[in-house]
Design a protein around this motif. Structure first.
Motif, PDB file in Angstrom:
ATOM      1  N   PRO A   1       0.807  -1.227   0.000  1.00 41.95           N
ATOM      2  CA  PRO A   1       0.000   0.000   0.000  1.00 41.95           C
ATOM      3  C   PRO A   1       0.844   1.282   0.000  1.00 41.95           C
ATOM      4  CG  PRO A   1       0.036  -0.967   2.195  1.00 41.95           C
ATOM      5  CD  PRO A   1       0.744  -1.935   1.292  1.00 41.95           C
ATOM      6  N   ALA A   2       2.167   1.113   0.122  1.00 36.52           N
ATOM      7  CA  ALA A   2       3.052   2.288   0.135  1.00 36.52           C
ATOM      8  C   ALA A   2       3.580   2.641  -1.255  1.00 36.52           C
ATOM      9  CB  ALA A   2       4.219   2.047   1.089  1.00 36.52           C
ATOM     10  N   LEU A   3       3.220   1.853  -2.255  1.00 36.03           N
ATOM     11  CA  LEU A   3       3.677   2.143  -3.617  1.00 36.03           C
ATOM     12  C   LEU A   3       2.908   3.328  -4.198  1.00 36.03           C
ATOM     13  CD1 LEU A   3       4.055  -1.399  -5.256  1.00 36.03           C
ATOM     14  CD2 LEU A   3       5.874   0.145  -4.505  1.00 36.03           C
ATOM     15  N   ARG A   4       3.613   4.160  -4.943  1.00 35.79           N
ATOM     16  CA  ARG A   4       2.989   5.319  -5.586  1.00 35.79           C
ATOM     17  C   ARG A   4       2.898   5.091  -7.090  1.00 35.79           C
ATOM     18  NH1 ARG A   4       2.519   9.860  -2.436  1.00 35.79           N
ATOM     19  NH2 ARG A   4       3.503   9.714  -0.367  1.00 35.79           N
ATOM     20  N   ASN A   5       1.803   5.539  -7.671  1.00 39.79           N
ATOM     21  CA  ASN A   5       1.631   5.401  -9.121  1.00 39.79           C
ATOM     22  C   ASN A   5       2.359   6.520  -9.857  1.00 39.79           C
ATOM     23  OD1 ASN A   5       0.034   7.682  -8.871  1.00 39.79           O
ATOM     24  ND2 ASN A   5      -1.913   6.596  -9.125  1.00 39.79           N
ATOM     25  N   LYS A   6       2.200   6.567 -11.178  1.00 40.14           N
ATOM     26  CA  LYS A   6       2.947   7.560 -11.969  1.00 40.14           C
ATOM     27  C   LYS A   6       2.542   8.996 -11.636  1.00 40.14           C
ATOM     28  CE  LYS A   6      -0.215   7.171 -15.921  1.00 40.14           C
ATOM     29  NZ  LYS A   6      -0.339   6.776 -17.333  1.00 40.14           N
ATOM     30  N   ALA A   7       1.369   9.151 -11.016  1.00 41.84           N
ATOM     31  CA  ALA A   7       0.935  10.485 -10.581  1.00 41.84           C
ATOM     32  C   ALA A   7       1.368  10.761  -9.142  1.00 41.84           C
ATOM     33  CB  ALA A   7      -0.580  10.598 -10.708  1.00 41.84           C
ATOM     34  N   ASN A   8       2.244   9.876  -8.621  1.00 40.49           N
ATOM     35  CA  ASN A   8       2.780   9.994  -7.263  1.00 40.49           C
ATOM     36  C   ASN A   8       1.699   9.830  -6.193  1.00 40.49           C
ATOM     37  OD1 ASN A   8       5.114  10.251  -5.645  1.00 40.49           O
ATOM     38  ND2 ASN A   8       4.595  12.384  -5.171  1.00 40.49           N
ATOM     39  N   GLU A   9       0.659   9.038  -6.497  1.00 40.40           N
ATOM     40  CA  GLU A   9      -0.438   8.833  -5.555  1.00 40.40           C
ATOM     41  C   GLU A   9      -0.324   7.470  -4.874  1.00 40.40           C
ATOM     42  OE1 GLU A   9      -4.077  11.006  -7.945  1.00 40.40           O
ATOM     43  OE2 GLU A   9      -3.209   9.142  -8.741  1.00 40.40           O
ATOM     44  N   LEU A  10      -0.564   7.460  -3.582  1.00 37.15           N
ATOM     45  CA  LEU A  10      -0.708   6.211  -2.850  1.00 37.15           C
ATOM     46  C   LEU A  10      -2.102   5.640  -3.111  1.00 37.15           C
ATOM     47  CD1 LEU A  10       0.715   7.352   0.609  1.00 37.15           C
ATOM     48  CD2 LEU A  10       1.811   5.727  -0.966  1.00 37.15           C
ATOM     49  N   PRO A  11      -2.293   4.325  -2.995  1.00 32.55           N
ATOM     50  CA  PRO A  11      -3.642   3.762  -3.147  1.00 32.55           C
ATOM     51  C   PRO A  11      -4.661   4.455  -2.240  1.00 32.55           C
ATOM     52  CG  PRO A  11      -2.045   1.993  -3.133  1.00 32.55           C
ATOM     53  CD  PRO A  11      -1.277   3.261  -2.814  1.00 32.55           C
ATOM     54  N   ALA A  12      -4.259   4.770  -1.017  1.00 31.50           N
ATOM     55  CA  ALA A  12      -5.180   5.382  -0.055  1.00 31.50           C
ATOM     56  C   ALA A  12      -5.669   6.763  -0.504  1.00 31.50           C
ATOM     57  CB  ALA A  12      -4.503   5.490   1.311  1.00 31.50           C
ATOM     58  N   GLU A  13      -4.913   7.394  -1.380  1.00 31.83           N
ATOM     59  CA  GLU A  13      -5.302   8.724  -1.855  1.00 31.83           C
ATOM     60  C   GLU A  13      -6.339   8.671  -2.979  1.00 31.83           C
ATOM     61  OE1 GLU A  13      -0.926  10.688  -0.791  1.00 31.83           O
ATOM     62  OE2 GLU A  13      -1.483  10.312  -2.883  1.00 31.83           O
ATOM     63  N   LEU A  14      -6.723   7.455  -3.354  1.00 27.61           N
ATOM     64  CA  LEU A  14      -7.673   7.288  -4.467  1.00 27.61           C
ATOM     65  C   LEU A  14      -9.088   6.960  -3.991  1.00 27.61           C
ATOM     66  CD1 LEU A  14      -5.442   5.163  -6.890  1.00 27.61           C
ATOM     67  CD2 LEU A  14      -5.785   7.637  -6.889  1.00 27.61           C
ATOM     68  N   THR A  15      -9.303   6.971  -2.669  1.00 29.06           N
ATOM     69  CA  THR A  15     -10.621   6.589  -2.173  1.00 29.06           C
ATOM     70  C   THR A  15     -10.980   7.356  -0.911  1.00 29.06           C
ATOM     71  OG1 THR A  15     -12.007   4.717  -1.491  1.00 29.06           O
ATOM     72  CG2 THR A  15      -9.715   4.688  -0.760  1.00 29.06           C
ATOM     73  N   LYS A  16     -12.276   7.442  -0.657  1.00 27.27           N
ATOM     74  CA  LYS A  16     -12.784   7.971   0.616  1.00 27.27           C
ATOM     75  C   LYS A  16     -13.540   6.886   1.379  1.00 27.27           C
ATOM     76  CE  LYS A  16     -13.106  12.764  -0.991  1.00 27.27           C
ATOM     77  NZ  LYS A  16     -14.001  13.918  -1.228  1.00 27.27           N
ATOM     78  N   ASN A  17     -13.496   5.671   0.835  1.00 26.93           N
ATOM     79  CA  ASN A  17     -14.191   4.552   1.461  1.00 26.93           C
ATOM     80  C   ASN A  17     -13.468   4.164   2.760  1.00 26.93           C
ATOM     81  OD1 ASN A  17     -14.794   1.713   2.109  1.00 26.93           O
ATOM     82  ND2 ASN A  17     -15.970   1.724   0.206  1.00 26.93           N
TER      83      ASN A  17
END
Length: 284
Positions: free
Chosen positions: A252-268
């Motif tokens: 879960p600490a990996l960042r995508n090409k937009a420098n986003e963590l998985p946790a930053e992609l949801t409010k669930n």
């Protein structure tokens, strides 16, 4: 429209509301033999052939009587047409053959008959799709087993790089995925856009597919397209999928090409708790 056998048949199709047959009848170059083969009327097929109908005549689109019989799964018609010299080599405008049509619609017996009569297991549509690819897309497990045992290439991709395993995963056919992996499918084969079978299954929430793929240790990290299966699962909001991937070792600490963590992609909140819990385990 003149009163001809084809015109009468078109009238009957329109009256019965059979739009598919009506379109076939109105298409330039269609013959009565094609219509009878499409409908599976073996007695009519026999009579027309005995009266001298040209078995291998192609209409403008390239289709033949054999193509229609194969497409509709009429194995008795297919066998009869072969007795009178039907050829498996004719192609439609998009590269379609009788074998490709039968595979696309899951007609196991027809596929078997075609292969026995010399159909080319490596036939491809002009976009590169093989018989195996089309059967995988439809989830036709018995056809897939037959094609693989007859020499079909399990990793032969379409021109856009889509492999049979990828399309089976994208469609949610877990049993097909299992068989293909056991027969040597490359678990991490990516399309030209960088997506893999696991990423597509994660995006769709096909957990049964994911379980089969995870048995073969696919890549859980960042892919060539700059994201991961975990990012895709989080983004799609499927809690069970996220849990499956985390349990398999997704970071879960990996960042995508937009420098986003998985946790930053949801409010669930449920998903966020899962991600935090995994992060906590890693730190401890």
């Amino acid at each position: 429209m003149k009163e001809t056998p084809l015109a009468n048949a078109a009238f009957w199709a329109a009256r019965r509301g059979n739009l598919t047959l009506l379109r076939l009848l109105l298409n330039h170059g269609t013959t009565l033999l094609m219509v009878a083969s499409y409908a599976g009327h073996i007695d009519c097929v026999k009579e027309l052939v005995l009266q001298g109908a040209d078995i291998n005549l192609q209409r403008e689109s390239g289709t033949t009587a054999l193509f229609f019989a194969a497409q509709q799964g009429h194995n008795n018609v297919v066998r009869f047409l072969f007795e009178f010299g039907a050829s498996t080599e004719f192609r439609t405008k998009d590269g379609g053959t009788a074998l490709l049509a039968a595979s696309q619609y899951g007609h196991m017996q027809v596929v078997e008959t075609l292969l026995k009569h010399g159909a080319n297991i490596h036939d491809q549509l002009y976009d590169g799709a093989t018989a195996l690819f089309l059967a995988a897309q439809g989830g036709y497990l018995d056809v897939i087993r037959l094609l693989l045992s007859s020499g079909a290439k399990v990793n032969q991709p379409r021109q856009d790089g889509t492999a049979p395993l990828w399309i089976a995963s994208q469609m949610g056919h877990s049993e097909v995925v299992r068989v293909m992996l056991l027969r040597g499918a490359e678990r991490d084969a990516a399309r030209h856009d960088g997506t893999t079978a696991l990423l597509k299954a994660a995006n769709k929430g096909y957990n049964d597919v994911i379980k089969e793929l995870l048995k073969f240790s696919p890549t859980l990290g960042i892919l060539k397209n700059g994201t991961s299966a975990l990012h895709a699962a989080v983004l799609s909001g499927n809690i069970k999928t996220v849990a499956l991937l985390l349990e398999a070792g997704a970071d879960p600490a990996l960042r995508n090409k937009a420098n986003e963590l998985p946790a930053e992609l949801t409010k669930n909140e449920h998903i966020l708790r899962l991600l935090r819990s995994k992060e906590g385990h890693r730190k401890s």
